[in-house]
Design an enzyme around this catalytic site. Sequence first.
Site, short mmCIF file in Angstrom:
data_model
loop_
_atom_site.label_atom_id
_atom_site.label_comp_id
_atom_site.label_asym_id
_atom_site.label_seq_id
_atom_site.Cartn_x
_atom_site.Cartn_y
_atom_site.Cartn_z
N LYS A 83 -16.80 -1.00 -5.20
CA LYS A 83 -15.84 -0.20 -4.58
C LYS A 83 -16.30 1.09 -4.69
CE LYS A 83 -11.10 -0.52 -6.41
NZ LYS A 83 -10.05 -0.54 -7.69
C1 E4P Z 1 -6.89 -1.25 -7.22
O1 E4P Z 1 -8.05 -1.51 -6.79
C2 E4P Z 1 -6.69 -0.32 -8.24
O2 E4P Z 1 -7.41 -0.74 -9.30
C3 E4P Z 1 -5.12 -0.28 -8.85
O3 E4P Z 1 -4.55 -1.24 -7.87
C4 E4P Z 1 -4.40 0.84 -9.05
O4 E4P Z 1 -3.07 0.87 -9.39
P1 E4P Z 1 -2.14 1.87 -10.14
O5 E4P Z 1 -1.90 2.82 -8.86
O6 E4P Z 1 -1.29 1.26 -10.63
O7 E4P Z 1 -3.31 2.76 -11.08
#
Ligand code: E4P
Length: 217
Positions: A83
């Site tokens: 990622k």
């Molecule tokens: C996605 O890969 C992220 O980890 C996640 O969806 C972020 O979500 P949030 O905005 O609720 O922290």
Amino acid sequence: MKFFVDTADIDAIAELNDLGMVDGVTTNPSLILKSGRNILEVTKEICDMVAGPVSAEVVALDADAMIAEGRKLAEIAENITVKLPLTWDGLKACKVLSGEGKMVNVTLCFSANQALLAAKAGATFISPFIGRLDDISVDGMDLIEDIRTIYDNYGFETNILAASIRSVAHVQDCARIGADVMTAPPEVIKKLATHPLTDAGLDQFMKDWAKTGQKIL
Ligand code: E4P
């Protein structure tokens, strides 16, 4: 639409995985902090449990260091998805790591143009953050719709991974628009099973059943 679970909580992943609800997992530095676990150890455990892609995020900010971290994370298991943040350096790292055959999830996407760049850099997944756009009074679902249109216009194979999902309505809208994947916290996935009319109907059935005085077992 595939379901990824957005957590590094092993027990929560296991519960959903046993039900066949987990097509993959996403984590991020905040979720690793919340888990209280070592990133390499917990990610390995998740990869051993789940067959689908498991996103593990780099924390370097320059391309060379992102590439080095990405290579190390990819050694954890075959189903690791590296990622990377949607920055210019993240795109450079995406190009290199995807060229090596590694799955890449480009994260923190907030515009259709960013998604276009990620696709051109060879991303396996693009992660538009719905909830965080809603937080600043921008309709995150418009972004999913725009990316869907652009990717379809040009036949990009990058998967739209709708992220920062906060509600059951988000899940339904993503499915309607045609996001390839959505990633949500375990609580949101479990909430998909609930409806007030289901609760009310079940309550009435239980009351009426008690009046029959019968038993099945
Ligand atoms: C996605 O890969 C992220 O980890 C996640 O969806 C972020 O979500 P949030 O905005 O609720 O922290």
